[in-house]
Design a protein around this motif. Structure first.
Motif, mmCIF file in Angstrom:
data_model
loop_
_atom_site.group_PDB
_atom_site.id
_atom_site.type_symbol
_atom_site.label_atom_id
_atom_site.label_comp_id
_atom_site.label_asym_id
_atom_site.label_seq_id
_atom_site.Cartn_x
_atom_site.Cartn_y
_atom_site.Cartn_z
ATOM 1 N N CYS A 293 0.957 -1.319 0.163
ATOM 2 C CA CYS A 293 0.028 0.107 -0.013
ATOM 3 C C CYS A 293 0.885 1.191 -0.003
ATOM 4 C CB CYS A 293 -0.836 0.154 1.247
ATOM 5 S SG CYS A 293 -0.110 0.224 2.662
ATOM 6 N N LYS A 306 -8.540 6.091 9.499
ATOM 7 C CA LYS A 306 -8.766 5.681 8.076
ATOM 8 C C LYS A 306 -9.590 6.607 7.414
ATOM 9 C CE LYS A 306 -8.920 0.616 9.375
ATOM 10 N NZ LYS A 306 -9.681 -0.439 9.563
ATOM 11 N N TYR A 312 -9.922 -0.433 3.101
ATOM 12 C CA TYR A 312 -8.848 -0.726 4.013
ATOM 13 C C TYR A 312 -8.730 -2.313 4.044
ATOM 14 C CZ TYR A 312 -7.705 4.045 5.325
ATOM 15 O OH TYR A 312 -7.387 5.435 5.131
ATOM 16 N N TRP A 317 -4.546 -1.283 6.273
ATOM 17 C CA TRP A 317 -3.640 -0.604 5.132
ATOM 18 C C TRP A 317 -4.594 -0.023 4.139
ATOM 19 C CZ3 TRP A 317 0.321 -5.170 4.874
ATOM 20 C CH2 TRP A 317 1.351 -5.123 5.845
ATOM 21 N N PRO A 318 -4.221 1.136 3.367
ATOM 22 C CA PRO A 318 -5.452 1.570 2.344
ATOM 23 C C PRO A 318 -4.932 0.596 0.996
ATOM 24 C CG PRO A 318 -3.533 3.287 2.737
ATOM 25 C CD PRO A 318 -3.484 2.251 3.657
#
Length: 437
Positions: A293, A306, A312, A317-318
């Protein structure tokens, strides 16, 4: 969308010894820093250890059959250094060598090419007690170990990776202390980073001198930092973090120096690169890039919360497949590498087997395709990419997160060790069969 990869493109999946092997104290294996760190209460989620993990040490024949079902051309795995040298140096454990002999032969018999990572974070505890990666002597210790493996398996294994994600070992292990060996000292972290490069280069030269036909590379976690605004402080932080996470490890190999931003920030901690060391460091046949990411930046700071505009993963993690393309091309622009492979890429989800015996991981399927689209686009734009390895072949022990995150193409029931191919694994098998979709 019609996505077709080159016919010679390599498709595989990856694991690491401590994360899947188990058999942590069997057949003469010595302790690693993870055997020690994971047994300290509070270090790992749910106090989980890799003592058993996926029990692949005993179950690899079953796993190889699953690799065939996934149409894998390559299996990337790591060797446990303390399984070969229980004390890190000295007397070789023949049972350890015999295990990897059998694994390599079984893979080749199944038509699967073995790619070996020599160091995936499980340093022998005995060497940690002698100074570990901050001790310059480790370059020689590692080279002796690398030669032992190359002498035993180099007739059958062509592709070798010396180190896996040295920045994780250096910063999380020696600066932040949240991974083994659990030290919090920035100067030791930078010393470790230097010695990772030195050990890589010294082992590269020794292995190539022994067998010029070996392809020896190194893998790096590609840390892209994305400013969400155009503020100067956000752009400056993105560049600094690129240099801290990437440049510290790549610049000595490619240009023979440390990034100026790092020298300016840590003038008393940066090791001095000698000419003799540089000659050893500046060697590689390929680089493995590993991406999950982008790290997001706003108002000159890393974004901790977020954001609603991003999806996510279970790791928090995006999902940023466009950042994957940008990251690959930034590596190409800065370092002009000879050859690249994506040696890790994957998504953690909270996967469960349903009543029909399936894992319907739709989000992971979308993630894989979106990131492969970025790989395909990078190839079209000139990136010297030759392969893609999913992380990971199976759900496994995810370091400080224990067994909670599931990255696998195969679901692991840790209570029974039952393996179930997920829908994403079936999809990946079809992509390999068709070289695209």
């Amino acid at each position: 969308m019609n996505i077709q990869f080159p016919e010679r493109f390599t498709w595989g999946a990856a694991t690491a010894a401590y994360q899947v092997e188990g058999a942590a104290f069997e057949d003469g294996k010595g302790k690693s820093i993870w055997d020690v760190f994971s047994h300290v209460p509070g270090n790992i989620e749910d106090d989980a250890t890799g003592d058993v993990a996926c029990d692949q040490y005993h179950r690899y024949p079953e796993d190889i059959k699953l690799m065939q079902e996934l149409n894998l051309q390559v299996y990337r795995f790591s060797v446990s250094w303390p399984r070969i040298y229980p004390e890190g140096t000295g007397v070789v454990n023949s049972k350890g060598l015999d295990h990897y002999d059998r694994l390599v032969d079984a893979l080749l018999d199944a038509g699967i090419d073995p790619w070996i990572t020599l160091y995936h974070w499980d340093l022998p505890q005995a060497l940690h007690e002698r100074g570990g990666w901050p001790n310059r002597d480790i370059a020689d210790w590692f080279t002796d170990y690398a030669l032992t493996m190359a002498e035993r398996l180099g007739d059958r294994v062509k592709h070798w990776m010396t180190m896996n994600e040295a920045w994780v070992c250096s910063y999380f292990g020696y600066r932040d202390g949240n991974m083994a060996p659990g030290i919090k000292d920035h100067k030791q972290a930078l010393a470790a980073s230097y010695h990772f490069n030195l050990a890589h280069g010294r082992a590269y030269n020794a292995m190539k001198a022994m067998n010029p036909n070996l392809k020896v590379g190194i893998t790096h976690a590609t840390q892209q930092h994305r400013p969400l605004d155009g503020k100067p402080e956000s752009l400056a932080l993105a560049e600094f973090l690129w240099q801290e996470n990437n440049g510290v490890f790549m610049e000595p190999i490619f240009s023979g120096s440390y990034p100026e931003a790092i020298i300016d920030r840590y003038p008393e901690s940066i090791p001095v690169i000698t000419d003799a060391d540089l000659i050893e460091m500046n060697n590689y046949d390929f680089v493995g890039l590993q991406y999950y990411c982008d790290n997001l930046i706003r108002d000159g700071k890393l974004v901790a919360e977020k954001l609603p505009e991003f999806e996510y993963t279970e790791m928090g993690w995006p999902v940023t497949p466009d950042g994957f393309y940008n990251n690959i091309m930034e590596y190409v622009r800065r370092y002009k590498p000879k050859e690249l492979a994506i040696t890790e890429n994957g998504m953690a989800l909270d996967d469960e087997v349903d009543a029909e015996g399936r894992v319907r991981d739709v989000r992971r399927q979308k993630y894989i395709k979106a990131h492969l689209e970025s790989v395909h686009r990078a190839i079209q734009d000139g990136a010297p990419l030759t392969g893609y390895f999913a992380w990971s072949f199976m759900d496994n022990y995810e370091w400080a997160c224990g067994y909670r995150p599931r990255f696998g193409l195969i679901h692991t029931d840790y209570a029974t060790q039952t393996r179930t191919i997920k829908d994403s694994g079936r999809m990946f098998a079809e992509i390999i069969r068709n070289t695209g979709w």
